[in-house]
Design a protein around this motif. Structure first.
Motif, PDB file in Angstrom:
ATOM      1  N   ILE A 181      -3.049 -10.200  -5.648  1.00  0.00           N
ATOM      2  CA  ILE A 181      -4.265  -9.376  -5.618  1.00  0.00           C
ATOM      3  C   ILE A 181      -4.950  -9.478  -4.257  1.00  0.00           C
ATOM      4  N   ALA A 182      -4.999 -10.718  -3.710  1.00  0.00           N
ATOM      5  CA  ALA A 182      -5.621 -10.926  -2.390  1.00  0.00           C
ATOM      6  C   ALA A 182      -4.853 -10.193  -1.295  1.00  0.00           C
ATOM      7  N   VAL A 183      -3.518 -10.152  -1.399  1.00  0.00           N
ATOM      8  CA  VAL A 183      -2.688  -9.449  -0.406  1.00  0.00           C
ATOM      9  C   VAL A 183      -2.850  -7.938  -0.549  1.00  0.00           C
ATOM     10  N   LEU A 184      -2.915  -7.454  -1.787  1.00  0.00           N
ATOM     11  CA  LEU A 184      -3.071  -6.013  -2.027  1.00  0.00           C
ATOM     12  C   LEU A 184      -4.343  -5.449  -1.393  1.00  0.00           C
ATOM     13  N   LYS A 185      -5.378  -6.263  -1.326  1.00  0.00           N
ATOM     14  CA  LYS A 185      -6.663  -5.820  -0.764  1.00  0.00           C
ATOM     15  C   LYS A 185      -6.561  -5.504   0.731  1.00  0.00           C
ATOM     16  N   LEU A 186      -5.507  -5.991   1.382  1.00  0.00           N
ATOM     17  CA  LEU A 186      -5.332  -5.766   2.826  1.00  0.00           C
ATOM     18  C   LEU A 186      -4.483  -4.538   3.136  1.00  0.00           C
ATOM     19  N   ALA A 187      -3.909  -3.918   2.111  1.00  0.00           N
ATOM     20  CA  ALA A 187      -3.051  -2.753   2.327  1.00  0.00           C
ATOM     21  C   ALA A 187      -3.866  -1.533   2.762  1.00  0.00           C
ATOM     22  N   CYS A 188      -3.269  -0.737   3.652  1.00  0.00           N
ATOM     23  CA  CYS A 188      -3.945   0.470   4.160  1.00  0.00           C
ATOM     24  C   CYS A 188      -3.479   1.705   3.394  1.00  0.00           C
ATOM     25  N   ALA A 189      -3.327   1.566   2.101  1.00  0.00           N
ATOM     26  CA  ALA A 189      -2.896   2.678   1.260  1.00  0.00           C
ATOM     27  C   ALA A 189      -3.469   2.485  -0.133  1.00  0.00           C
ATOM     28  N   ASP A 190      -3.280   3.471  -0.974  1.00  0.00           N
ATOM     29  CA  ASP A 190      -3.763   3.392  -2.352  1.00  0.00           C
ATOM     30  C   ASP A 190      -2.928   2.379  -3.129  1.00  0.00           C
ATOM     31  N   THR A 191      -3.583   1.360  -3.657  1.00  0.00           N
ATOM     32  CA  THR A 191      -2.880   0.292  -4.398  1.00  0.00           C
ATOM     33  C   THR A 191      -3.163   0.369  -5.897  1.00  0.00           C
ATOM     34  N   HIS A 192      -3.605   1.542  -6.346  1.00  0.00           N
ATOM     35  CA  HIS A 192      -3.983   1.718  -7.747  1.00  0.00           C
ATOM     36  C   HIS A 192      -2.824   1.384  -8.697  1.00  0.00           C
ATOM     37  N   ILE A 193      -1.623   1.887  -8.362  1.00  0.00           N
ATOM     38  CA  ILE A 193      -0.442   1.640  -9.208  1.00  0.00           C
ATOM     39  C   ILE A 193      -0.112   0.153  -9.235  1.00  0.00           C
ATOM     40  N   ASN A 194      -0.185  -0.489  -8.062  1.00  0.00           N
ATOM     41  CA  ASN A 194       0.100  -1.931  -7.973  1.00  0.00           C
ATOM     42  C   ASN A 194      -0.853  -2.733  -8.851  1.00  0.00           C
ATOM     43  N   GLU A 195      -2.150  -2.384  -8.779  1.00  0.00           N
ATOM     44  CA  GLU A 195      -3.155  -3.111  -9.553  1.00  0.00           C
ATOM     45  C   GLU A 195      -2.972  -2.906 -11.058  1.00  0.00           C
ATOM     46  N   ILE A 196      -2.592  -1.681 -11.444  1.00  0.00           N
ATOM     47  CA  ILE A 196      -2.317  -1.405 -12.860  1.00  0.00           C
ATOM     48  C   ILE A 196      -1.118  -2.227 -13.335  1.00  0.00           C
TER      49      ILE A 196
END
Length: 310
Positions: A181-196
């Motif tokens: 989750i902490a790594v996903l917050k640094l992505a420069c794209a939509d991470t909605h699918i990843n978070e789901i």
């Protein structure tokens, strides 16, 4: 934008926001806990390997749990210790992704192993006459291998979704290791699918197995209450008490961390809960099994006696 997206090749772990003096204190304390974790789980593995009386399905699964606990600690703690000594020391992109993958693998595998161990106790207490037939060595190996395989495959799903994401800064991970989750917050794209997928994975791997364990222990409790003698009841319950304590520690922190409602600062709370999950749980598990299990204590006494006489 294309150049920026490929610029991040390493991450900086922020760890714990404490003073340099506190960092040194934490380094010493966590190093001690890490050593206890490796020694405790190593001792459990050694006992099971050496003592033929512990060559049973219950201890076969316990040995796998000890391997997972040691792997858990080895995956996160060394990097955390380095970070306490050198807070500015970066982690490579490949190293960060590997750490995320391994953490998820061990977390999923431990969830599944705890379910398998509860099933083993269910068969032992509810169907004792069929125990050796149902829990044959072939079945035990299949169950252990399935737990590890599913652990790897479930972790791969998250990594396959994570790797294509562009990281163009900032590169500071607000954690003591590369938590997904902490790594996903640094992505420069939509991470909605990843978070789901992370939420869906957490619910399926935590709530599903936990429900299976609860159902198993409801049947076990009913079977124990039917036992006439108090001694028989105590003996039956003593074989489950260690597993119940480990389940309570593991699922208690995990459910609060990923499924429970947030209170206060959720980022900091989850950071400390994950510390408990990845350092204290693996350290406490061998203590629980050695202090609350008669067979392990007896095996330890036999080994110490053998050492003295040799």
């Amino acid at each position: 934008m294309g150049e920026n997206q490929t610029s991040v090749t390493e991450f900086l772990l922020l760890g714990f926001p404490v003073s340099p003096r506190m960092q040194m204190l934490l380094f010493g304390l966590f190093s001690l806990f890490y050593a206890f974790t490796l020694l405790g789980n190593g001792a459990i593995l050694g006992l099971i390997w050496q003592d033929s009386r512990l060559h049973t399905p219950m201890y076969f699964f316990l040995s796998h749990l000890a391997i997972v606990d040691m792997s858990y600690a080895c995956n996160t703690v060394p990097q955390m210790l380095v970070n306490l000594l050198s807070p500015a020391e970066p982690v490579s992109f490949a190293g960060c992704m590997t750490q995320t993958f391994l953490f998820l693998t061990f977390a999923h595998t431990e969830c599944l192993l705890l379910v398998v161990m509860s099933y083993d106790r269910y068969v032992a207490i509810c169907h004792p006459l069929w125990y050796s037939v149902i829990m044959s060595w072939r079945v035990c190996i299949i169950l252990a291998a399935t737990s590890w395989t599913l652990g790897v495959l479930l972790a791969l799903v998250h990594i396959v979704l994570l790797l294509p994401l562009p990281f163009c800064g900032p590169q500071k991970v607000n954690h003591f290791f590369c938590e997904i989750i902490a790594v996903l917050k640094l992505a420069c794209a939509d991470t909605h699918i990843n978070e789901i997928m992370v939420l869906a994975g957490s619910v399926s791997v935590l709530v599903g197995p936990f429900s299976s364990i609860v159902i198993s222990y409801m049947h076990i409790l009913r079977a124990i209450l039917k036992i006439q003698s108090g001694e028989g009841r105590q003996k039956a319950f003593s074989t489950c008490s260690s597993h119940l304590c480990v389940v309570g520690l593991f699922y208690g922190t995990a459910l609060i961390m990923y499924v429970g409602p947030p209170h206060g600062d959720p980022k900091e709370q989850k950071k400390y809960l994950l510390l408990f999950h990845s350092l204290f749980n693996p350290m406490l598990n061998p203590l629980i099994y050695s202090l609350r299990n008669r067979e392990v204590k007896a095996a330890l006494k036999r080994m110490l006696k053998k050492e003295r006489t040799s």
